[in-house]
Structure formats: C-alpha cells, structure tokens
Scaffold this active site. Structure first.
Site, PDB file in Angstrom:
ATOM      1  N   TYR A 111      -8.948 -17.456 -29.062  1.00 26.51           N
ATOM      2  CA  TYR A 111      -9.987 -17.324 -29.841  1.00 26.51           C
ATOM      3  C   TYR A 111     -10.929 -17.625 -27.974  1.00 26.51           C
ATOM      4  O   TYR A 111     -10.806 -17.628 -27.520  1.00 26.51           O
ATOM      5  CB  TYR A 111     -10.343 -17.981 -30.670  1.00 26.51           C
ATOM      6  CG  TYR A 111     -11.747 -18.150 -30.495  1.00 26.51           C
ATOM      7  CD1 TYR A 111     -12.145 -17.658 -31.519  1.00 26.51           C
ATOM      8  CD2 TYR A 111     -13.069 -19.095 -30.402  1.00 26.51           C
ATOM      9  CE1 TYR A 111     -13.386 -17.090 -32.142  1.00 26.51           C
ATOM     10  CE2 TYR A 111     -14.339 -18.518 -30.562  1.00 26.51           C
ATOM     11  CZ  TYR A 111     -14.665 -17.862 -31.081  1.00 26.51           C
ATOM     12  OH  TYR A 111     -16.169 -17.043 -31.730  1.00 26.51           O
TER      13      TYR A 111
ATOM     14  N   TRP B 200     -14.925 -15.971 -26.391  1.00 23.77           N
ATOM     15  CA  TRP B 200     -15.711 -14.461 -26.396  1.00 23.77           C
ATOM     16  C   TRP B 200     -15.055 -12.944 -25.065  1.00 23.77           C
ATOM     17  O   TRP B 200     -15.137 -11.838 -24.564  1.00 23.77           O
ATOM     18  CB  TRP B 200     -17.237 -14.551 -26.007  1.00 23.77           C
ATOM     19  CG  TRP B 200     -17.628 -15.005 -27.096  1.00 23.77           C
ATOM     20  CD1 TRP B 200     -16.988 -15.530 -28.453  1.00 23.77           C
ATOM     21  CD2 TRP B 200     -19.103 -13.695 -27.319  1.00 23.77           C
ATOM     22  NE1 TRP B 200     -18.339 -15.385 -28.982  1.00 23.77           N
ATOM     23  CE2 TRP B 200     -19.530 -14.553 -28.870  1.00 23.77           C
ATOM     24  CE3 TRP B 200     -20.349 -13.228 -26.892  1.00 23.77           C
ATOM     25  CZ2 TRP B 200     -20.539 -14.098 -29.655  1.00 23.77           C
ATOM     26  CZ3 TRP B 200     -20.763 -12.949 -27.121  1.00 23.77           C
ATOM     27  CH2 TRP B 200     -21.183 -13.455 -29.177  1.00 23.77           C
TER      28      TRP B 200
HETATM   29  N1  LIG Z   1     -19.354 -29.219 -29.922  1.00 23.42           N
HETATM   30  C1  LIG Z   1     -19.302 -27.228 -30.246  1.00 23.42           C
HETATM   31  N2  LIG Z   1     -18.762 -26.354 -29.809  1.00 23.42           N
HETATM   32  C2  LIG Z   1     -18.706 -25.124 -29.698  1.00 23.42           C
HETATM   33  C3  LIG Z   1     -19.763 -24.654 -30.349  1.00 23.42           C
HETATM   34  C4  LIG Z   1     -20.583 -25.369 -31.044  1.00 23.42           C
HETATM   35  O1  LIG Z   1     -22.005 -25.014 -31.219  1.00 23.42           O
HETATM   36  N3  LIG Z   1     -21.063 -26.306 -30.770  1.00 23.42           N
HETATM   37  N4  LIG Z   1     -19.657 -23.111 -30.457  1.00 23.42           N
HETATM   38  C5  LIG Z   1     -18.772 -22.663 -30.854  1.00 23.42           C
HETATM   39  C6  LIG Z   1     -18.994 -20.932 -30.762  1.00 23.42           C
HETATM   40  S1  LIG Z   1     -20.501 -20.406 -31.476  1.00 23.42           S
HETATM   41  C7  LIG Z   1     -18.235 -20.494 -29.922  1.00 23.42           C
HETATM   42  S2  LIG Z   1     -18.427 -18.611 -30.003  1.00 23.42           S
HETATM   43  C8  LIG Z   1     -17.407 -21.489 -29.017  1.00 23.42           C
HETATM   44  C9  LIG Z   1     -17.251 -20.231 -27.829  1.00 23.42           C
HETATM   45  O2  LIG Z   1     -15.814 -20.204 -26.820  1.00 23.42           O
HETATM   46  P1  LIG Z   1     -15.225 -19.690 -26.099  1.00 23.42           P
HETATM   47  O3  LIG Z   1     -15.707 -17.759 -26.454  1.00 23.42           O
HETATM   48  O4  LIG Z   1     -13.882 -19.553 -25.377  1.00 23.42           O
HETATM   49  O5  LIG Z   1     -16.022 -19.967 -24.505  1.00 23.42           O
HETATM   50  P2  LIG Z   1     -16.682 -19.075 -23.309  1.00 23.42           P
HETATM   51  O6  LIG Z   1     -17.227 -19.480 -22.516  1.00 23.42           O
HETATM   52  O7  LIG Z   1     -17.157 -17.251 -23.690  1.00 23.42           O
HETATM   53  O8  LIG Z   1     -15.117 -18.543 -23.140  1.00 23.42           O
HETATM   54  C10 LIG Z   1     -14.531 -16.904 -22.490  1.00 23.42           C
HETATM   55  C11 LIG Z   1     -13.357 -17.153 -21.475  1.00 23.42           C
HETATM   56  O9  LIG Z   1     -12.948 -16.083 -21.310  1.00 23.42           O
HETATM   57  C12 LIG Z   1     -13.335 -15.245 -19.813  1.00 23.42           C
HETATM   58  N5  LIG Z   1     -12.807 -14.065 -19.406  1.00 23.42           N
HETATM   59  C13 LIG Z   1     -13.933 -13.579 -19.388  1.00 23.42           C
HETATM   60  N6  LIG Z   1     -13.814 -11.971 -19.129  1.00 23.42           N
HETATM   61  C14 LIG Z   1     -12.423 -12.058 -18.864  1.00 23.42           C
HETATM   62  C15 LIG Z   1     -11.764 -11.087 -18.963  1.00 23.42           C
HETATM   63  O10 LIG Z   1     -11.820  -9.943 -19.147  1.00 23.42           O
HETATM   64  N7  LIG Z   1      -9.981 -11.354 -18.925  1.00 23.42           N
HETATM   65  C16 LIG Z   1      -9.701 -12.418 -19.570  1.00 23.42           C
HETATM   66  N8  LIG Z   1      -9.045 -13.014 -18.831  1.00 23.42           N
HETATM   67  N9  LIG Z   1     -10.974 -13.314 -19.234  1.00 23.42           N
HETATM   68  C17 LIG Z   1     -11.601 -13.184 -19.366  1.00 23.42           C
HETATM   69  C18 LIG Z   1     -14.460 -16.043 -19.131  1.00 23.42           C
HETATM   70  O11 LIG Z   1     -13.898 -16.404 -18.110  1.00 23.42           O
HETATM   71  C19 LIG Z   1     -14.485 -17.324 -19.774  1.00 23.42           C
HETATM   72  O12 LIG Z   1     -13.741 -18.578 -20.115  1.00 23.42           O
HETATM   73  O13 LIG Z   1     -17.784 -22.281 -28.555  1.00 23.42           O
HETATM   74  C20 LIG Z   1     -18.050 -23.522 -29.506  1.00 23.42           C
HETATM   75  N10 LIG Z   1     -17.735 -24.734 -29.400  1.00 23.42           N
HETATM   76  N1  LIG Z   2     -28.333 -17.597 -24.491  1.00 19.77           N
HETATM   77  C1  LIG Z   2     -27.085 -17.845 -25.099  1.00 19.77           C
HETATM   78  N2  LIG Z   2     -27.246 -17.223 -26.306  1.00 19.77           N
HETATM   79  C2  LIG Z   2     -26.230 -17.760 -27.315  1.00 19.77           C
HETATM   80  C3  LIG Z   2     -24.882 -17.910 -26.754  1.00 19.77           C
HETATM   81  C4  LIG Z   2     -25.135 -18.956 -26.052  1.00 19.77           C
HETATM   82  O1  LIG Z   2     -23.665 -19.480 -25.291  1.00 19.77           O
HETATM   83  N3  LIG Z   2     -25.720 -18.797 -25.101  1.00 19.77           N
HETATM   84  N4  LIG Z   2     -23.445 -17.845 -28.364  1.00 19.77           N
HETATM   85  C5  LIG Z   2     -23.855 -17.221 -28.917  1.00 19.77           C
HETATM   86  C6  LIG Z   2     -23.212 -17.196 -29.788  1.00 19.77           C
HETATM   87  S1  LIG Z   2     -21.670 -16.645 -30.292  1.00 19.77           S
HETATM   88  C7  LIG Z   2     -23.510 -17.873 -31.328  1.00 19.77           C
HETATM   89  S2  LIG Z   2     -22.205 -18.196 -32.227  1.00 19.77           S
HETATM   90  C8  LIG Z   2     -25.304 -18.259 -31.787  1.00 19.77           C
HETATM   91  C9  LIG Z   2     -25.308 -18.911 -32.533  1.00 19.77           C
HETATM   92  O2  LIG Z   2     -26.090 -19.104 -33.532  1.00 19.77           O
HETATM   93  P1  LIG Z   2     -26.921 -20.321 -33.424  1.00 19.77           P
HETATM   94  O3  LIG Z   2     -25.387 -21.244 -34.633  1.00 19.77           O
HETATM   95  O4  LIG Z   2     -27.508 -19.859 -34.561  1.00 19.77           O
HETATM   96  O5  LIG Z   2     -27.188 -21.190 -32.394  1.00 19.77           O
HETATM   97  P2  LIG Z   2     -27.535 -22.537 -31.736  1.00 19.77           P
HETATM   98  O6  LIG Z   2     -27.406 -22.884 -30.529  1.00 19.77           O
HETATM   99  O7  LIG Z   2     -26.254 -23.625 -31.572  1.00 19.77           O
HETATM  100  O8  LIG Z   2     -28.127 -23.756 -33.035  1.00 19.77           O
HETATM  101  C10 LIG Z   2     -29.245 -23.060 -32.962  1.00 19.77           C
HETATM  102  C11 LIG Z   2     -30.177 -23.671 -33.655  1.00 19.77           C
HETATM  103  O9  LIG Z   2     -30.472 -24.504 -34.591  1.00 19.77           O
HETATM  104  C12 LIG Z   2     -31.101 -25.646 -34.519  1.00 19.77           C
HETATM  105  N5  LIG Z   2     -30.197 -26.419 -35.613  1.00 19.77           N
HETATM  106  C13 LIG Z   2     -29.221 -27.476 -35.563  1.00 19.77           C
HETATM  107  N6  LIG Z   2     -28.663 -27.721 -35.896  1.00 19.77           N
HETATM  108  C14 LIG Z   2     -29.488 -27.781 -37.376  1.00 19.77           C
HETATM  109  C15 LIG Z   2     -29.397 -28.386 -39.326  1.00 19.77           C
HETATM  110  O10 LIG Z   2     -28.749 -28.892 -38.983  1.00 19.77           O
HETATM  111  N7  LIG Z   2     -30.415 -28.427 -39.926  1.00 19.77           N
HETATM  112  C16 LIG Z   2     -31.485 -27.361 -39.920  1.00 19.77           C
HETATM  113  N8  LIG Z   2     -32.104 -26.886 -40.148  1.00 19.77           N
HETATM  114  N9  LIG Z   2     -31.255 -26.773 -37.739  1.00 19.77           N
HETATM  115  C17 LIG Z   2     -30.381 -27.090 -36.870  1.00 19.77           C
HETATM  116  C18 LIG Z   2     -30.600 -26.415 -33.338  1.00 19.77           C
HETATM  117  O11 LIG Z   2     -31.744 -26.753 -32.938  1.00 19.77           O
HETATM  118  C19 LIG Z   2     -30.112 -25.630 -32.878  1.00 19.77           C
HETATM  119  O12 LIG Z   2     -31.291 -25.356 -30.527  1.00 19.77           O
HETATM  120  O13 LIG Z   2     -25.346 -17.962 -30.118  1.00 19.77           O
HETATM  121  C20 LIG Z   2     -25.038 -16.604 -29.593  1.00 19.77           C
HETATM  122  N10 LIG Z   2     -25.866 -16.795 -28.648  1.00 19.77           N
HETATM  123 MO   LIG Z   3     -20.330 -18.209 -31.602  1.00 20.34          MO
END
Ligand SMILES: Nc1nc2c(c(=O)[nH]1)N[C@H]1C(S)=C(S)[C@@H](COP(=O)(O)OP(=O)(O)OC[C@H]3O[C@@H](n4cnc5c(=O)[nH]c(N)nc54)[C@H](O)[C@@H]3O)O[C@H]1N2
Ligand SMILES: Nc1nc2c(c(=O)[nH]1)N[C@H]1C(S)=C(S)[C@@H](COP(=O)(O)OP(=O)(O)OC[C@H]3O[C@@H](n4cnc5c(=O)[nH]c(N)nc54)[C@H](O)[C@@H]3O)O[C@H]1N2
Ligand SMILES: [Mo]
Length: 802
Positions: free
Chosen positions: A127, A129
C-alpha cells in the site's frame, strides 16, 4: 487548445526562461513544468491551474537530496545468516552490493519462497501513494510483477484513506467510487448550495492533492463563488482552519469522534418538529421505522434528543435545534470528510450523514444532499472523464487470500488467526516474504512499535525506494528506485481533464533504476521476462498505454493527436461526462433507476449488516462509544485528544525534507498545535519542545499555540519521518514527531476493519532536557561490502535457480 499546450510545453516557455528548456511534468499535487538549471530544479506551475499548490516547492531538492539511495543495499544480518525472522531487522547495518549481485540473491530468494511455501506466502499488498505517472506507478508494477512472474500474492483491499466508507457505502447507497467520482459538486456548490454543513471541514490544504495528478485546483474558487453568492458555511470540526480562513464560516467544534451523536441530535429535532421529508423517506428509503425507534428511544429507553447529543458532543442543545431547523429550511449539502471515518466506528458518521440528508429529502437536488470525501481529495467533486486514461494491466492474481489493508501487523504477527470482515471470517496466511514498492508503512501504519515487531517476523522483506525512509531500515533488500523526474511517463487521474506528458527532467541519482527495470531484471533471472514486459521497452509501453485514450478521442470526434504530437505539445485535454450521478437518477425516478443495494433504495436499516451480528456495527447507524475519546474513562489518564490529520506541508511522508514541509516545522520537529488554555495548564510556551505520550509510545514535537484548535484537542499531522531514539529518562521516543508511535492498531469495526489512526488520546508535557538531534533525513547506515561477506555472496549465488 493545441496552441495553448505548446505555449506551456517545450518551445515558448523555453524562450521566456532564457536558454533553459522547461519541460512538462506532473505530481499528485499538480502539473508543472521544470528546468534543471545550475544544479537546481526550477519549477513553474501549470499556467491554467487557478490555484497551484505550495507543495511544488518541496520538489527542487529531491533529485540530489542526501536521503537518496545510490546503490542496492542488503542487510548485513540477512547476508550473514540468510533469510529468517530477525530481531535485528530495523536496527541492523546495510552493505552495498552491485545490481547483479543484489538481484541474483533476490531472485533466488523469491524462487525459494515460492517453491517451498507457494505464492500464498508472499505479501505484495504494497500500500502507498507512490508517485504520479500511469506507467511507472510502483503499485501497478509490483502487482504486475508478482502476478505475471510469481503466480500471485496475498493482497490488501481498500485504503488507509477511506477503508470504513468503502465497505459501508455499498450496503447503504452504492459503490464509493461511483458516489464520489460521478458528480459535479464543486460547480453545484458554487451555483446552488444555500447551506453547507461540513463535517470535518472542506480543507483546501487537502484538496490540493489527488492520486495521479490534479492540474486544476478548483476548490478555492468554488468556495469563494459560493460565499459571494451568499451561501452559508457551517464548519463542524475541532480545528478552524479545516476551511479557508478568509471565507466566513460558523465554527462548531465538537468533541472529536462524536459526530454520529451530534447528527442523531439533529435528526431528533427534525422528527420532533416534523421537519423531515416523509414522502422522500417513503419512496426512496427502507428501514426508517426501525431507525426512528432507536432515535426516539422506543427500544432502549434513551431518546437521542439534542440534550442527549450535547452531553456527548459538547455542542449546546439550542445550537443543534437551530442548526436542524436551518438545514430543513435551506438547500443544504451535508458533507462528510474522509477523516470522520478514519477512527473507531468510522462507518457510523458516513452512514448517519446519508440518513440526515435523506430526512431532509435533499438527495439528488442541485447543491443539496450528501457528499462524501468532498474536500478530502482534490478531484472529488470535479466532473468525471468521458475517455479512458492509461492504465498498466496488472495480470491475474491466482492467490485468493487478502487482508483489509490496515491489518498488516496482525497478518504478520498472527498467521492462522481469524479476522472478521464484512460478513466473512478471513484466516491470515503465513507470510514469509514481504514486497513493498511505492509506500511507506513506517509512516502510515498505527502503533509503529508493534509494526516493528511484525516486520521482524518474515524471512525476507524487500522494498524499492528512492529515499531512505524509515521503512527501508526494516527491509533486507533496499533497491534504489528513480523518482518521476528521472523518467518519461504519462500523467493522468480520474476526474482531472488533462493528460500530461511527463518528460524526464534529470538523470537518475547514483545507480537508481526505474521500478519497471528492476522487475524486468528479476523476471529475466526467473525466466519470465516476456510475461512481465510483453517484449515492450518502457518507451514502447508509453505508446501502447496512450493508444486507448487516443482512439477514444478519435471515436468521439475530438482532437486525437498521435503519441509524438502529444509528447511534443505536453498535454491533451480530455472530454468530460454529462451523465447525471446515479444518486440523482435514482432520486428522480427510483422505480426505474434502483440503487445497487439489496432493496434498490437507501438502506437506513440494512438487513445484511444486521445479520452479521456485529456489536460494533449494527443494522442502522448508531452512537457507539469509542475507546479513545474525551468522554471516556481513558481520558482521565490521557486527557488530550490528538488529531493525527494530513500534513499541510507535504503529501504524507513524501519529501518531508522539502522546503515547504520544513518551513512548517518547529525547531526541525513536527508542529504540535494546542489551545492556549491547554498550553498554560502545562507550562508550555510557543516554540517549546514537548513530549507527547501515552502507554504505547511517545514522540517529541515543537509546540505551536493558537485558538484555532478546540480546547482539549491537539493537532500533530502525520508524515514526519519516524526517528526512534533512546532518550534518557523517558526511553525510546520518535524525536521527530511521528504520531503513529501513539495511535492504536485496531480496525474501525468488524465490518470494514479500516484504518483508525486519526484520533488518539495522549498527554503532553514540556521537554526541558537538551533535545536529541533529528537524524531521519540523513539516510540509512551503509558500509561497503566486507571481504568475508563478498565470499558469502559468491557462495549464495552458486545455488541454482532451478
Ligand atoms: N495516524 C494516522 N496515520 C495515517 C493517516 C492518518 O490520518 N492518521 N492517514 C493515512 C492515509 S489516508 C494514507 S493514504 C497513508 C499514506 O501512506 P503512504 O502512501 O505509504 O505514504 P507516502 O508518504 O505517500 O509513501 C509513498 C512512498 O512511495 C515512495 N515513492 C514515490 N515514488 C516512487 C516510485 O516511483 N517508486 C518507488 N518504489 N517508490 C516511490 C515515496 O518516496 C514514499 O516513501 O497514511 C495513513 N496513515
Ligand atoms: N496537503 C495534503 N493534502 C492531502 C494529503 C496530505 O498528506 N497532504 N493526503 C491526502 C489523502 S491520502 C487523503 S486520504 C485525504 C484525507 O482527507 P481527510 O481525511 O478529510 O483529511 P484530514 O486532514 O486527515 O482531516 C481533516 C480534518 O478533519 C477534522 N476531524 C478529525 N477528526 C474529526 C472528527 O471526529 N469529527 C470532525 N467533525 N472532524 C474531525 C480534523 O480537524 C482534520 O483537520 O487528504 C488528502 N490531501
Ligand atoms: Mo489517504
């Protein structure tokens, strides 16, 4: 159109910028063009992007950053002792090998695992991005390799982003992708919505990002247009800046994790004051009566009144009454962000939001109804495409076993154990080899201490990475991958109207290879090269993958440039679909356009879910107390609700060292935001280093005090590279501020088993000792191959692959 594209591509921009050739490229956070000048990458956003992202600033230093990996690395303990579980994995040293030796050893190991244990012993969920670019998309490459060469792999389903919603939504209304990707919500919001109740906000800092690319950042403009028209925004979120500060909004800051209770309170007012749309409920939904029994407390003796809700969510009963009345009186959009479902019982607010919109009778109406993920991901709410985008075929996986994606540590720690999932009992297979490309589990998973234990269990862990992330330290084979800027590719994403020619901008760092090239060389060693490459070079693949798009454009009578013309001009515009969303079609004519649910209607009560018999996800949306919330017993010990949301300065952990990401840190550590009252109570001043901890672990962070955070809540975004160090007096902590040392590793519920990392209870204290240096960006410890090990490598290579 063609002439505009040329302006942006090679010729004219080069003229404007002097001698340097600006070439088109793309990223998850936007399309851009760039030139490599005097050892630096100069970046210009796409000229038609109305609101380019500051995340572009992180990219200039990426190609030559010290954390790049130059040569293949193999863990010393693995070379010395061969494959097997190893407690040193994670802290061991690495030695550099040349590509041939590294791939010879790895091919033998893949062969060993597959022939002794079968492909069911390979976990290839991988998993993450990764990067923009449809061909060199690392997940697609690794899945294709494992399918075509190894006969398959244990996969993962759903995402960390929206794991709970992906499972609950099909039971209630229909497929999540269709719900979120087939609408025109940003335009409807700008033109029609009167009131937007945004649970989790509409953070424009998040909507900059979209998987695969986002050439048109439309959210800020649409929000401004709606506000100028007089639309009213009600922001329901613990943090005020989940919505642009420059636009007026009413801010309700509930106790995090209690939105379902809050929504039930609103629903109660609607019933009490007869505001709900009975005709809509009658014709379009099923199971309302059973839900109403619960709402009014007919069965459990507990009416979910505004007073009841207020005691849980902290928003006063009068505010809830007024809000419900206003919602019923206006064209109202109920928007539920991803974040609400990324915590325990996250299925409930997703479901309850739909029930609320159904009670309002506004589903299917222009600018009204229900939105999920709107604002969370940039391309959600943009019109869908009417032409296919390039996609690398992944082959067929012959292994049936899978896990819900966030159960990775359980899988590795407990082979043979069972896991409830959406009415099934999954049995965890015995994993011997983990293959990762394009993700950073030691960023994204919860309870990293537990994940570290889990990663010590397999025989072998392989990762392809451009950078020395924490996850590389937990691997046995670290294979240096290129970044997008070092290769040609095609950029495209669902709901984004441009196909981008991503030109190579710079030579690969060190000996880094494209993921495709690494897999090709492995496939050659395993005698399966043709199955993997289909005899195409990467350039031939780009042309091959472009063809379905070109041919669809041509069939539609649109400009359909051949590949070379597309490549030279830098981009192609894609047509957009005019089809109404399936929800609107259903609402207009439910008899002829039934929903893809068992009843064909919105399921306010789901017999299917009820029949699963889960205590943590019942037959209708309900308030179920989570373990980690301010109203529970655990809050006496750990009284601060940490919101581990998405970082404003980067995408997840990507380019954490970049200038924009670093500019938002405090003393080089991740910023922890807290309310002045909470800071005062702990003697914490702005800029202090603080220790954030609970009984799972701890980290250091830099304090930043402001009133935009609800009292009792602190914000520490994800993505600071995990940097565990032993600190005198407090033991091992992440000195850089990764919140996943604190989070609990449990699924959202037995239904979806989604990621629940968003919310966690902690305590915070000032850290007065001299703070340890952050080393996360410095790169892995590596050494040249010692003579004794060179002999061992030679001996290992003698084992036949046959
Ligand atoms: N506590 C907490 N944890 C969370 C979340 C949260 O809200 N709270 N959010 C979650 C969510 S929504 C997500 S989507 C995940 C994200 O988690 P990840 O998708 O695992 O995070 P990224 O940092 O995007 O990791 C992508 C990696 O791919 C590498 N990469 C980029 N391009 C390439 C390529 O071309 N080839 C290879 N081999 N590698 C490459 C980058 O260097 C990077 O290390 O985290 C989750 N974790
Ligand atoms: N700049 C930037 N943008 C991103 C990403 C990133 O890493 N960086 N990640 C991308 C990815 S993979 C994803 S999945 C999306 C995630 O999109 P979201 O999950 O919507 O984003 P978050 O920033 O985790 O949360 C948004 C807000 O929800 C509020 N929140 C948290 N818990 C609660 C709750 O229980 N109730 C309510 N009402 N509000 C709450 C918090 O204040 C938080 O700032 O964002 C995407 N966009
Ligand atoms: Mo995500």
């Amino acid at each position: 159109m063609a002439s505009e594209a040329v302006t942006w591509g090679r010729s004219i921009v080069g003229e404007v910028m002097g001698n340097h050739d600006f070439l088109p490229h793309s990223s998850h956070w936007g399309a851009f063009s760039a030139a490599w000048a005097n050892g630096e990458l100069v970046i210009r956003p796409h000229p038609q992007d109305p609101a380019p992202s500051p995340l572009l600033d992180n990219m200039s230093s990426a190609p030559r950053h010290q954390s790049r990996i130059a040569r293949p690395l193999v863990r010393r303990g693995w070379l010395e002792r061969g494959p097997g579980p190893d407690p040193r994995r994670g802290s061991d040293e690495f030695v550099e090998l040349d590509w041939d030796d590294a791939l010879d050893l790895l091919a033998r190991e893949l062969n060993r695992v597959q022939s002794i244990h079968s492909a069911n012993a390979i976990f290839g969920g991988s998993y993450g991005w990764s990067s923009a670019g449809r061909f060199h998309h690392a997940q697609s490459q690794v899945h294709r390799f494992l399918n075509c060469v190894m006969g398959g792999y244990v996969r993962s389903v759903n995402t960390y982003s929206s794991g709970a919603a992906a499972v609950i939504l099909p039971h209630v209304i229909g497929d999540m992708q269709r719900l979120t990707r087939h609408n025109d919500l940003w335009r409807e919001l700008a033109d029609h919505s009167e009131m937007i109740v945004a649970f989790g906000g509409l953070p424009t800092r998040n909507s900059v990002v979209s998987s695969g690319g986002n050439s048109q950042h439309v959210a800020p403009g649409a929000l401004r247009a709606a506000a100028a028209r007089g639309a009213r925004f009600v922001l329901v979120t613990p943090i005020r800046d989940d919505f642009p500060k420059e636009i007026d909004a009413e801010w309700l800051a509930p106790v995090p994790g209690t939105d379902t209770a809050l929504m039930l309170g609103l629903a109660h007012v609607m019933v009490d004051e007869n505001l709900q749309d009975r005709a809509f409920l009658e014709r379009h939904t099923t199971g309302y009566d059973a839900f109403e029994d619960y709402l009014l407390g007919r069965g459990d003796g507990c009416a979910k009144t505004p007073e009841w809700a207020a005691a849980i969510c902290g928003i006063g009963p009068d505010t809830l009454r007024k809000l419900a009345r206003d919602m019923a009186r206006s064209r109202t959009l109920v928007s539920v962000s991803y974040s609400l479902q990324r915590s325990q019982h996250g299925e409930q607010p997703v479901w309850m939001g739909i029930v609320l919109a159904a009670m309002l009778g506004q589903l299917g109406k222009m600018g009204g109804g229900y939105a999920f993920g709107f604002g969370s991901i940039g391309n959600i709410g943009k019109r869908p495409l009417a032409a296919p985008i390039p996609t690398l075929p992944q082959g067929k996986n012959s292994v049936a076993d899978f896990i819900p994606v966030a159960r990775i540590a359980d899988l590795l720690l407990s082979p043979g154990a069972t896991c409830d999932y959406n009415g099934q009992h999954l049995v965890y297979p015995d994993i011997r080899l983990v293959y990762w490309a394009g993700g950073n589990p030691f960023h994204h998973h919860q309870n990293l201490q537990r994940l570290a234990e889990a990663f010590q269990r397999p025989d072998t862990v392989v990762i392809h990475e451009p950078f020395s992330t924490a996850s590389t330290r937990f691997a046995d084979f670290v294979l240096p991958a290129t970044i997008t800027m070092e290769r040609d590719d095609i950029g495209a994403a669902g709901n984004d109207p441009k196909l981008i020619a991503m030109h190579k901008l710079v030579e690969p760092f060190g000996e880094a290879l494209d993921d495709f090239e690494i897999f090709k060389r492995l496939a050659q060693r395993l005698d399966r090269a043709d199955a993997f490459t289909e005899n195409r070079s990467s350039q031939e693949w780009l042309r091959h993958l472009y063809e379905p798009t070109r041919s669809a454009l041509s069939t539609a009578g649109l400009p359909a440039p051949d590949f070379d013309t597309f490549w030279q001009s830098g981009e192609v515009d894609l047509p957009l679909s005019d089809k109404p969303s399936f929800v609107r079609s259903f609402c207009d004519d439910p008899e002829n356009n039934p929903l893809p649910t068992p009843s064909g209607r919105i399921e306010i009560f789901s017999k299917t879910i009820a029949a699963f018999g889960y205590a943590d996800c019942r037959g209708h949306p309900s308030w179920i107390e989570p373990a980690e919330w301010l109203g529970g017993a655990r809050a006496r010990q750990f009284p601060v609700q940490l919101v581990a949301n998405q970082p404003a300065g980067r995408l997840h952990s990507q380019l954490d060292f970049g200038s924009h990401s670093m500019s938002l840190k405090v003393q080089g550590r991740e910023r922890l935001r807290l309310h002045p009252s909470d800071a005062r109570a702990r003697g914490v001043r702005n800029g202090d280093i603080v220790r954030v901890y609970n009984d799972r672990g701890g980290c250091l962070a830099g304090a930043s005090i402001d009133e935009d955070v609800r009292p009792g809540v602190a914000q520490l975004s994800t993505g600071a590279w995990y940097d565990p160090q032993a600190v005198e007096g407090i033991g091992e902590v992440c000195v850089h501020g990764n919140p996943n040392v604190l989070t609990r590793d449990i699924g959202t519920s037995s239904l979806a088993q989604g990621c629940s990392g968003q919310l966690v209870l902690v305590e915070i204290e000032r850290f007065d000792a001299p703070p340890p240096t952050v080393t996360a960006h410095q790169g892995v410890k590596r050494a040249p191959l010692p003579a004794a090990l060179a002999e061992r490598v030679a001996a290992l290579k003698k084992f036949s692959l046959k």
